[in-house]
Design a protein around this motif. Structure first.
Motif, short mmCIF file in Angstrom:
data_model
loop_
_atom_site.label_atom_id
_atom_site.label_comp_id
_atom_site.label_asym_id
_atom_site.label_seq_id
_atom_site.Cartn_x
_atom_site.Cartn_y
_atom_site.Cartn_z
N TYR A 183 -10.86 7.85 8.00
CA TYR A 183 -9.43 7.60 7.54
C TYR A 183 -9.72 6.79 6.22
O TYR A 183 -9.50 5.59 6.28
CB TYR A 183 -8.40 6.63 8.70
CG TYR A 183 -7.08 6.81 8.33
CD1 TYR A 183 -6.50 6.64 6.95
CD2 TYR A 183 -5.96 6.82 9.35
CE1 TYR A 183 -5.23 6.98 6.74
CE2 TYR A 183 -4.79 6.67 9.21
CZ TYR A 183 -4.24 6.85 7.75
OH TYR A 183 -2.71 7.02 7.66
N ASP A 184 -10.17 7.69 5.12
CA ASP A 184 -10.48 6.70 3.99
C ASP A 184 -9.45 6.93 2.85
O ASP A 184 -10.02 6.48 1.70
CB ASP A 184 -11.70 7.28 3.56
CG ASP A 184 -11.76 8.77 3.36
OD1 ASP A 184 -10.76 9.42 3.58
OD2 ASP A 184 -13.03 9.39 3.25
N ARG A 185 -8.24 7.45 3.13
CA ARG A 185 -7.47 7.53 1.85
C ARG A 185 -5.94 7.14 2.45
O ARG A 185 -5.68 7.34 3.99
CB ARG A 185 -7.40 8.86 1.36
CG ARG A 185 -6.92 9.96 2.15
CD ARG A 185 -7.83 11.35 1.96
NE ARG A 185 -8.92 11.36 2.91
CZ ARG A 185 -9.48 12.34 3.30
NH1 ARG A 185 -9.08 13.58 2.68
NH2 ARG A 185 -10.23 12.35 4.19
N SER A 186 -4.83 7.17 1.58
CA SER A 186 -3.57 6.84 2.04
C SER A 186 -3.12 8.26 2.80
O SER A 186 -3.36 9.21 2.46
CB SER A 186 -2.68 6.38 0.90
OG SER A 186 -2.55 7.41 -0.01
N ILE A 187 -1.96 7.74 3.52
CA ILE A 187 -1.36 8.74 4.50
C ILE A 187 -0.91 10.03 3.67
O ILE A 187 -0.95 11.11 3.88
CB ILE A 187 -0.41 8.05 5.14
CG1 ILE A 187 0.33 9.27 6.11
CG2 ILE A 187 0.54 7.34 4.59
CD1 ILE A 187 -0.49 10.11 7.19
N GLU A 188 -0.39 9.32 2.64
CA GLU A 188 0.41 10.29 1.80
C GLU A 188 -0.45 11.68 1.14
O GLU A 188 0.00 12.78 1.01
CB GLU A 188 1.09 9.91 0.50
CG GLU A 188 2.17 9.12 0.40
CD GLU A 188 1.90 7.74 1.08
OE1 GLU A 188 0.74 7.36 1.06
OE2 GLU A 188 2.84 7.00 1.83
N SER A 189 -1.83 11.35 0.97
CA SER A 189 -2.78 12.54 0.36
C SER A 189 -3.27 13.45 1.59
O SER A 189 -3.99 14.31 1.32
CB SER A 189 -3.91 11.77 -0.31
OG SER A 189 -4.30 10.79 0.58
N TRP A 190 -2.85 12.97 2.66
CA TRP A 190 -3.40 13.91 3.86
C TRP A 190 -2.52 13.91 5.05
O TRP A 190 -3.08 14.20 6.30
CB TRP A 190 -5.00 13.64 4.09
CG TRP A 190 -5.14 12.48 4.82
CD1 TRP A 190 -4.58 11.03 4.73
CD2 TRP A 190 -5.77 12.45 6.19
NE1 TRP A 190 -4.96 10.33 5.79
CE2 TRP A 190 -5.75 10.96 6.52
CE3 TRP A 190 -6.41 13.25 7.18
CZ2 TRP A 190 -6.20 10.66 7.83
CZ3 TRP A 190 -7.06 12.78 8.35
CH2 TRP A 190 -6.89 11.43 8.75
N ARG A 191 -1.25 13.76 4.88
CA ARG A 191 -0.36 13.70 6.13
C ARG A 191 -0.51 15.11 7.09
O ARG A 191 -0.51 15.01 8.30
CB ARG A 191 1.27 13.51 5.75
CG ARG A 191 2.21 13.29 6.67
CD ARG A 191 3.34 13.15 6.28
NE ARG A 191 3.81 11.90 5.37
CZ ARG A 191 4.34 11.91 4.45
NH1 ARG A 191 4.78 13.03 3.60
NH2 ARG A 191 4.46 10.71 3.56
N ASP A 192 -0.35 16.11 6.55
CA ASP A 192 -0.20 17.51 7.43
C ASP A 192 -1.55 17.44 8.12
O ASP A 192 -1.57 17.84 9.03
CB ASP A 192 -0.01 18.30 6.32
CG ASP A 192 1.28 18.63 5.80
OD1 ASP A 192 2.29 17.82 6.34
OD2 ASP A 192 1.61 19.50 4.85
N ARG A 193 -2.91 17.23 7.47
CA ARG A 193 -3.84 17.33 8.15
C ARG A 193 -4.00 16.44 9.28
O ARG A 193 -4.55 16.66 10.48
CB ARG A 193 -5.25 17.32 7.34
CG ARG A 193 -6.45 17.59 7.93
CD ARG A 193 -7.56 17.59 6.88
NE ARG A 193 -8.92 17.48 7.57
CZ ARG A 193 -9.93 16.76 7.42
NH1 ARG A 193 -9.86 15.86 6.36
NH2 ARG A 193 -11.00 16.90 8.04
N LEU A 194 -3.64 15.02 9.04
CA LEU A 194 -3.72 14.15 10.14
C LEU A 194 -2.69 14.62 11.09
O LEU A 194 -3.21 14.37 12.38
CB LEU A 194 -3.15 12.93 9.49
CG LEU A 194 -3.11 11.79 10.62
CD1 LEU A 194 -4.35 11.50 11.36
CD2 LEU A 194 -2.32 10.57 10.17
N PHE A 195 -1.64 15.05 11.10
CA PHE A 195 -0.82 15.58 12.02
C PHE A 195 -1.01 16.81 12.76
O PHE A 195 -1.21 16.82 13.94
CB PHE A 195 0.70 15.94 11.54
CG PHE A 195 1.46 14.58 11.49
CD1 PHE A 195 1.33 13.60 10.52
CD2 PHE A 195 2.44 14.14 12.24
CE1 PHE A 195 2.26 12.34 10.60
CE2 PHE A 195 3.28 13.18 12.62
CZ PHE A 195 3.01 12.30 11.50
#
Lengths: 223, 267, 477
Positions: free
Chosen positions: A104-116
């Motif tokens: 988790y090396d960047r802010s949520i905004e830049s990978w929200r969909d992938r995280l979810f």
């Protein structure tokens, strides 16, 4: 006058009915069980298992293998880890194919969909735990952000047995929470759940479906 | 401050004299329960005094939102018990009114408050008095029977006398006390509530009658006439509707039941 | 006054409660839910002495907090502000919604996702946002179901307690595209999870309530099982928390006893899955969490309760719902019949301050005063005393000391007052009492068979042929 001033003025105009400061510490001291570490471990375990969490005993040397074995049986494709953590580095040093390690090396905004949508599991460290209620204490931070313990369907938690407190009150006193709390502090007791449909318990409501605790014992404190 | 309901009460030794506050319901609608109360107490060697000026504890107005009217009536009762004798009340609800609510009712009048407080200290619900003060010990001379006990909410939650009712019944060798489902739930009477919200009250009492009947008990006993009239009235209405001639659920005040079982007077 | 056009609240309540009582399927739902919740709570308090002590402590903390309320609110505001959380104050629902709307407009929000918050129900938040063209979506499973059905919660902890899984299955098929009918609860929850996960990711604002606000550290505490509260307070870039002004405690150490009482009393859990303590917006370097956190402190009538020593105890409430779970009236009529956001005993004592006694007095009378609520209240609110007080207020002569609330005297009628006057006259004068009761027993054959509401479901009451006082006279001449 602002709403603030009007509200405060009304409250100040109300009759003064003094009350003494309750002796919370005294109450907890009187009701605290005199337990050794093994008993606290046992109570934490029974609490967590009662809330549908898995608890596995392990050691500092063995936990990575244990985690990988469990990950294999659950067919986890990837594992979200923090950045700059000792336990993350331990796993990274193994150069794994599966589960693929995702930091988790960047802010949520830049990978929200992938995280979810694409992350199967995560691993975080617990700060400590509470035997009384079977609760893990997490203080998420920049290295292990808040959503790690919430979004992935499977959540691994590494917990050092020596950090287990008797109850919530002694945890906050021993760790001096009063001096200042982080952005977010959490008590987690099991995977997310709901009984909102006809009082039938269902796990994995919005957060993890599975909570897997890797209980790391130091030399000599194996329960 | 209000009298604490959850601290255990200290009981006096058995007295030679006691007052009876019979309650308006017993006086007018169930005098036999009052007489049996007197008989039970006299058998313990206690001289029973019935101040003839007594009427009602004032609870109906108090709980209906008419405090001035409640005070007017309650005030009359304050003067009726001049000797330091216990006041025995064959109703948990009325006893709770005198014991816990009189001090609240007279909170604004120092003289009356002192009087109310003093009186409240010597108010006892009948079964509480029989167990803890009179030391009731009499053997059961009746035929084997099964009963159910309904305890009023004020008896249970303000006087703690659900336990003493149960103790007295448990002492009757040939009486089997059946436990109904949700025994701690209200019967739906609530004084004027039963008239003000008749649909809700009827729903609650119907459930209570169902759970009492489901035990198969031959009768229901209670230490409170309000609940008893509510439950028996509902059961009788159901009998009436179904055209049944014998009552499905007869019942009586616990004083009458106790006296009948232990006095050798068969029924 | 335009009150002539308003429906009489007592008749309206009676109508609603009658239909609720007649709905046997719903009665069964509530009955089994109440049995379940009562049994669960019982298992959490095996030690009576521990319970007594913990309730004493909980009550003491709440009373202490209220005694210092203005000071603690200022301390809370100061520490929250220092932590970077913005604090707003609202006198009423309109102001609270206007504050939220102003924030939403500033950040150009189109979608708000909500965690469970009864205060947001109290202020009609969803409606206010929708009227402004902003979607406000509930994400607690129960709230989501209720919103999908176009209803309101029937219980403060379990909003969809009145619905069967069959009804929910049918609702999902009707309202969610591509869903197949299933009565499997796990499958139904997974459907909700799937739909709502997208909503968390897309929302601009997360709204939540607050269970406890800690003044000394500037911390908002949220208690939940599902994780949707954490989603709402972590994923969207703005978090707005709404709370009543009474929820503040001074010290962090006041939280553990109240948290324990809350979860054990509410759902019979030793602890909920999550206790979420929020003290800052996202800090530099942190990778998630909202960039803005707001707290809206709402009065909405609470200061009226605060002004009176007895009524102030209403504000001790920690919203566990145990009073409704144990209420024989709530079990028969359910939450909707009350017609207020907060149903059951707590609803009856808190709603008059929010909505006025004129609109809410029937609730004060909708109780048998059985004390079951008092027995289980974790912070020892004297609920039955408060119900009696509200009954007094509702029927008080306007302008007298007994009439101190907004809407006092609204339930007063000349007829009922005259009846109680006459009653007091009879029962406080022995001669009159004796005369009346003598006539009653002599005239017992003339006792009416129709005794109004009593005989609708019971046989009539008949006076005995001789009163106790007559029998005793015979016995001891």
């Amino acid at each position: 006058m602002s709403a603030r001033e009007r509200i405060l003025e009304r409250l100040r105009a109300a009759p003064s009915l003094p009350e003494v400061l309750p002796d919370v510490a005294g109450w907890f001291a009187a009701h605290r069980r005199n337990e050794d570490l093994a008993q606290r471990v046992a109570r934490l375990r029974s609490g967590l298992e009662g809330y549908h969490a898995e608890v596995h005993d392990t050691t500092d040397a063995d936990w990575p293998d244990l985690l990988l074995r469990i990950a294999a049986t659950k067919h986890l494709r990837n594992l979200l880890i923090g950045t700059d953590t000792l336990h993350g580095a331990t796993l990274e040093a193994r150069a794994l194919d599966t589960p693929q390690l995702v930091p988790y090396d960047r802010s949520i905004e830049s990978w929200r969909d992938r995280l979810f949508d694409a992350i199967d599991a995560s691993l975080t460290l617990a700060r400590s735990a509470i035997a009384d209620t079977g609760s893990l204490i997490l203080w998420p931070d920049a290295r292990e952000p808040r959503l790690m313990s919430l979004v992935p369907p499977v959540h691994f938690v590494l917990l050092d047995a020596a950090t287990i407190h008797a109850d919530f009150h002694s945890a906050m006193v021993a760790e001096n929470w009063q001096a200042g709390l982080p952005t977010n502090a959490l008590l987690i007791s099991g995977p997310s759940k709901t009984a909102d449909i006809q009082q039938t318990l269902a796990y994995g409501a919005h957060g993890p479906r599975e909570l897997i605790v890797l209980l790391r014992h130091g030399p000599g404190d194996m329960a | 401050m209000e009298t604490s309901c959850h601290s255990p009460r200290q009981y006096p030794p058995k007295p030679g004299n006691a007052y009876l506050f019979a309650t308006c319901l017993v006086d007018q609608f169930a005098p036999e329960a009052g007489l049996d109360t007197v008989r039970l107490l006299e058998r313990e060697g206690i001289v029973v005094h019935f101040p003839p000026d007594q009427t009602c504890c004032g609870q109906p107005a108090y709980t209906s939102g008419y405090p001035d009217e409640a005070r007017a009536v309650a005030r009359r009762q304050l003067d009726l018990f001049p000797e330091p004798w216990p006041v025995v009340v064959p109703s948990g609800s009325c006893a709770a009114m005198m014991r816990h609510h009189y001090p609240k009712l007279f909170a604004d009048d120092a003289a009356l408050l002192a009087k109310a407080r003093e009186l409240s200290q010597r108010v006892f619900e009948l079964t509480e008095f029989l167990v803890h003060v009179a030391g009731f010990k009499h053997s059961d001379s009746g035929q084997p029977c099964t009963i159910a006990l309904h305890t009023s909410c004020h008896a249970r939650r303000e006087m703690g006398s659900h336990e003493t009712s149960a103790t007295l019944l448990a002492g009757l060798a040939k009486v089997r006390v059946e436990q109904q489902a949700r025994s701690e739930e209200c019967c739906g009477f609530g004084g004027t509530f039963s008239i003000r919200e008749p649909d809700i009250s009827a729903a609650i009492v119907s459930d209570k009658v169902d759970s009492l009947c489901a035990t198969g008990a031959e009768r229901v006993v209670s230490a409170d006439c309000g609940c008893l009239f509510n439950i028996l009235g509902r059961a009788a209405k159901l009998d009436q509707i179904a055209g049944r001639k014998t009552p499905t659920l007869p019942g009586e005040h616990i004083a009458s039941f106790l006296w009948r079982r232990t006095s050798g007077k068969q029924a | 006054m335009s009150q002539m056009a308003m429906p009489d609240p007592a008749s309206a309540f009676r109508q609603r409660s009658r239909s609720a009582v007649d709905d046997s399927a719903q009665r069964q739902n509530f009955r089994s839910a109440m049995d379940y919740l009562q049994a669960k709570r019982r298992t959490q308090f095996p030690d009576e002495q521990e319970l007594v002590g913990l309730r004493d402590l909980g009550e003491a903390i709440r009373r202490y907090s209220l005694a210092n309320l203005p000071r603690l609110l200022e301390q809370l505001e100061q520490n929250l502000t220092a932590n970077g959380i913005r604090v707003h104050w609202a006198e009423n629902a309109e102001e609270a919604n206007a504050i939220a709307l102003a924030i939403a407009r500033r950040v150009e929000a189109r979608r708000i996702v909500k965690g469970k918050s009864m205060v947001s129900e109290e202020i009609g938040f969803n409606h206010a946002m929708q009227a402004a063209g902003i979607e406000a979506l509930e994400s607690d499973m129960g709230e989501y179901i209720v919103q999908l059905a176009g209803e309101t919660p029937s219980h403060i902890i379990m909003p969809a307690i009145h619905k069967t899984k069959q009804a929910i299955a049918a609702l999902f098929v009707e309202k969610i595209p591509g869903v197949e009918y299933t009565e499997d609860v796990d499958a139904l929850i997974q459907i909700g999870r799937r739909v709502l996960r997208r909503k968390f990711a897309e929302a601009d604002i997360g709204l939540s309530g607050v269970n406890f606000a800690v003044a000394e550290t500037g911390t908002l505490c949220l208690v939940e099982n599902e994780g949707n509260g954490r989603m709402c307070t972590t994923v969207p870039r703005v978090h707005i928390a709404v709370t009543g002004i009474e929820k503040v405690v001074e010290k962090l150490e006041h939280v553990p006893p109240l948290f324990s009482l809350l979860t054990r009393s509410a759902t019979g859990q030793a602890v909920t899955t999550y206790l979420n303590l929020i003290s800052h917006p996202r800090q530099p370097g942190e990778k998630d969490g909202p960039e803005e956190v707001h707290l809206i402190l709402i009065d909405n009538g609470r200061s009226q309760a605060y002004a009176d020593a007895q009524l102030r105890t209403t504000l001790q409430c920690i919203r566990c719902g145990a009073c409704m779970n144990h209420c024989p009236v709530y079990a028969r009529i359910g939450g909707h019949a009350y017609g207020t956001t907060y149903p059951g005993p707590i609803g009856a004592i808190v709603s008059p301050h929010m909505l006025g006694l004129a609109a809410t007095y029937p609730l004060a009378f909708a109780s048998t005063l059985c004390h079951a609520c008092v027995e289980v209240c974790p912070v020892r609110i004297p609920i039955t005393d408060l119900l009696i007080r509200l009954r007094n207020e509702a029927q008080a002569q306007p302008g007298t000391v007994n009439a101190s609330l907004r809407g006092s005297g609204a339930a007063r009628t000349a007829l009922v007052s005259a009846i109680w006057n006459a009653w007091a006259l009879i029962y406080s004068r022995l001669g009159l009492y004796c005369l009346t009761s003598w006539f009653m027993s002599r005239g017992r054959a003339l006792s009416p068979i129709e005794q109004g509401a009593w005989t609708r479901s019971r046989t009539p009451l008949t006076p005995a042929p001789r009163r106790l006082r007559d029998l005793l006279k015979d016995r001891r001449p």
